[in-house]
Scaffold this active site. Structure first.
Site, mmCIF file in Angstrom:
data_model
loop_
_atom_site.group_PDB
_atom_site.id
_atom_site.type_symbol
_atom_site.label_atom_id
_atom_site.label_comp_id
_atom_site.label_asym_id
_atom_site.label_seq_id
_atom_site.Cartn_x
_atom_site.Cartn_y
_atom_site.Cartn_z
ATOM 1 C CB SER A 21 -20.491 19.698 -44.328
ATOM 2 O OG SER A 21 -21.937 20.343 -44.463
ATOM 3 N NE ARG A 25 -22.203 16.380 -40.457
ATOM 4 C CZ ARG A 25 -22.301 16.842 -40.839
ATOM 5 N NH1 ARG A 25 -21.474 18.349 -41.281
ATOM 6 N NH2 ARG A 25 -23.353 17.784 -40.247
ATOM 7 C CG ASP A 47 -17.599 27.329 -38.868
ATOM 8 O OD1 ASP A 47 -17.352 28.637 -38.149
ATOM 9 O OD2 ASP A 47 -18.339 27.319 -38.698
ATOM 10 C CG ASN A 91 -21.450 32.904 -34.997
ATOM 11 O OD1 ASN A 91 -22.423 31.666 -34.387
ATOM 12 N ND2 ASN A 91 -21.647 33.437 -36.000
ATOM 13 C CB SER A 167 -29.400 22.389 -35.828
ATOM 14 O OG SER A 167 -28.281 21.975 -35.815
ATOM 15 C CG ASP A 311 -25.174 26.135 -45.009
ATOM 16 O OD1 ASP A 311 -26.162 27.170 -43.933
ATOM 17 O OD2 ASP A 311 -25.212 25.271 -44.427
ATOM 18 C CE LYS A 338 -29.009 27.232 -40.982
ATOM 19 N NZ LYS A 338 -28.499 26.041 -40.305
ATOM 20 C CD GLU A 339 -23.660 30.680 -39.289
ATOM 21 O OE1 GLU A 339 -22.032 29.801 -39.830
ATOM 22 O OE2 GLU A 339 -24.460 30.461 -40.277
ATOM 23 C CG HIS A 382 -19.993 32.281 -43.677
ATOM 24 N ND1 HIS A 382 -19.802 30.462 -43.701
ATOM 25 C CD2 HIS A 382 -20.930 31.907 -42.367
ATOM 26 C CE1 HIS A 382 -20.933 29.277 -43.367
ATOM 27 N NE2 HIS A 382 -21.600 30.466 -42.745
ATOM 28 N NE ARG A 383 -23.364 28.423 -46.107
ATOM 29 C CZ ARG A 383 -22.069 27.979 -46.185
ATOM 30 N NH1 ARG A 383 -21.478 28.695 -47.014
ATOM 31 N NH2 ARG A 383 -21.615 27.190 -45.079
ATOM 32 C CE LYS A 409 -19.852 29.989 -39.419
ATOM 33 N NZ LYS A 409 -19.665 30.081 -38.278
#
Length: 429
Positions: A21, A25, A47, A91, A167, A311, A338-339, A382-383, A409
């Site tokens: 994250s 940013r 990502d 993605n 989101s 997450d 989500k994914e 991924h999670r 990812k």
């Protein structure tokens, strides 16, 4: 990629990777700043590479130098070369949502697209917000999902209203470009805001790059125009979202697990998992830039509102699978976007391991038991891959995780780091 997981006595130390994250940013704000920014210890994953490539397409000069990124920003003057007007985001919902308003600062037409799953993920609220600001922002399939077309131009107002339930990245995206609009932006939140800690991360990085924003109880945000991001040296902190898998391993296995490279006063919301694990019966010890998890009593089920922490829901679910009693997880309807569909898909994979999970549109109830080994599908998420790899470490019998490559990812070194905790992991294909 298929990975075999054999039950293991997990213990030891591991370092958390850099925050995804924060990396997203920081790369975006450095791309908007004038001059050269050096980002130390960025996360380099699928990502974040999509975000890096997107910012290059929008005019930033970005070079990798070992474990640093050197970014010469645009000073807010976004220019898109004719051969870079189509941006592919894989993605990565973070990339497409945060880059779309960035493209609106240009005078060009930009198409943002992704893979088949990203084409199912909603971005309509952000497009509507941009349209209300005078920017042409359109879903090419007229379904509120990618691919999307942005035609940059002049923002004709300084006020916008946007829903915050699907989101929080839509809000973060508008916050980040707000200083470069003529009047700045007053962002009003309709219908409530989920995943608030991710807004805190956005505001934290904005402040570090020299821009102030006013947060009025997450109901309104005000960013004055005429501010500019300032180039600087910036170090990415460790990722609590990724550390969560190791925390879960310590919780389920009961043996001490220490995760290093974690800022104790971080604003990352996924630190909340440590509070949850304390409630379930774990011992949590904070030391300088590291956290130690251990357990002496049985895990117990809890009741949780996870609206701000999407997450770590799959991770909470696999801990719940080993707990006594049931764990109720509420306010998680946004996990369907989500994914993967992290509600139904998590329940389906738990069922394969012999664990019952009841799911509604916005809740999940997991009934603890004795998970057995199974053939797990990552669902391109991924999670899911990382959470169920941890679940498999303590199951009765071996497990396989299909689609394990999804970890690239956000955490390309996940299985290597898991092995540092004495986990028995074997790549099969």
């Amino acid at each position: 990629m298929k990975v075999r997981i054999t039950p293991s006595a997990v213990t030891g130390e591991v370092s958390a990777p850099p925050s995804k994250s924060y990396t997203h940013r920081a790369v975006i704000l450095a791309s908007l700043a004038a001059g050269e920014t050096v980002i130390e210890e960025p996360l380099l994953s699928d990502d974040t590479r999509y975000t890096i490539d997107a910012c290059r397409s929008l005019g930033a000069d970005i070079k990798q130098d070992g474990n640093r990124l050197k970014i010469t920003g645009t000073g807010g003057q976004i220019r898109v070369a004719a051969d870079r007007q189509r941006i592919f985001a894989g993605n990565s919902g973070s990339t497409i949502r945060m880059v779309a308003p960035l493209a609106a600062l240009s005078q060009n037409r930009v198409i943002l697209d992704g893979d088949s799953r990203l084409r199912q993920r909603p971005i309509g609220d952000l497009l509507s917000a941009l349209e209300s600001l005078g920017i042409h922002a359109h879903s090419l399939n007229n379904n509120g999902c990618p691919p999307i077309e942005i035609r940059g131009g002049k923002f004709n107002t300084g006020e916008v209203t946007i829903p915050g339930l699907v989101s929080s990245q839509h809000v973060s995206a508008l916050l980040m470009i707000a200083p470069y609009t003529t009047e700045g932006l007053r962002i009003k939140i309709a219908e409530g805001l989920r995943s608030r800690p991710y807004i805190d991360i956005t505001l934290d990085v904005m402040q570090a790059f020299g821009v102030e924003a006013v947060n009025k109880d997450y109901k309104q945000f005000l960013v004055k125009g005429g501010q500019e991001y300032k180039a600087r040296h910036y170090r990415i902190e460790g990722d609590y979202s990724s550390a969560a898998y190791f925390f879960a391993a310590g919780a389920i296995g009961g043996q001490p697990v220490t995760v290093k490279n974690l800022k104790n006063n971080s604003v990352q919301g996924d630190r909340y998992l440590l509070n949850i694990l304390s409630q379930t019966g774990c011992s949590v010890e904070y030391q300088k830039e590291q956290v130690r998890i251990s357990r002496h009593d049985e895990l117990k089920g809890v009741i949780l509102d996870m609206g701000d922490y999407p997450d770590i829901v799959p991770t909470v679910a696999i801990v719940a699978a080993y707990a006594q009693g049931k764990t109720e997880i509420t306010n998680i309807g946004h996990l369907r976007f989500k994914e993967s569909n992290r509600l139904s898909d998590t329940a389906a994979e738990l069922a394969k391991m012999g664990i019952k999970a009841d799911v509604t549109e916005s809740t999940m109830v997991v009934y603890g038991g004795k998970p057995r080994g199974a053939e797990i599908e990552a669902h391109g998420d991924h999670r899911m891959a990382m959470s169920f790899a941890v679940a498999a470490l303590f199951a009765e019998g071996d497990s396989t995780v299909n689609g394990a490559e999804a970890v690239t990812k956000s955490y390309p070194q996940f299985f290597a780091d898991l092995a540092k905790l004495r986990a028995k992991v074997e790549e099969l294909s």
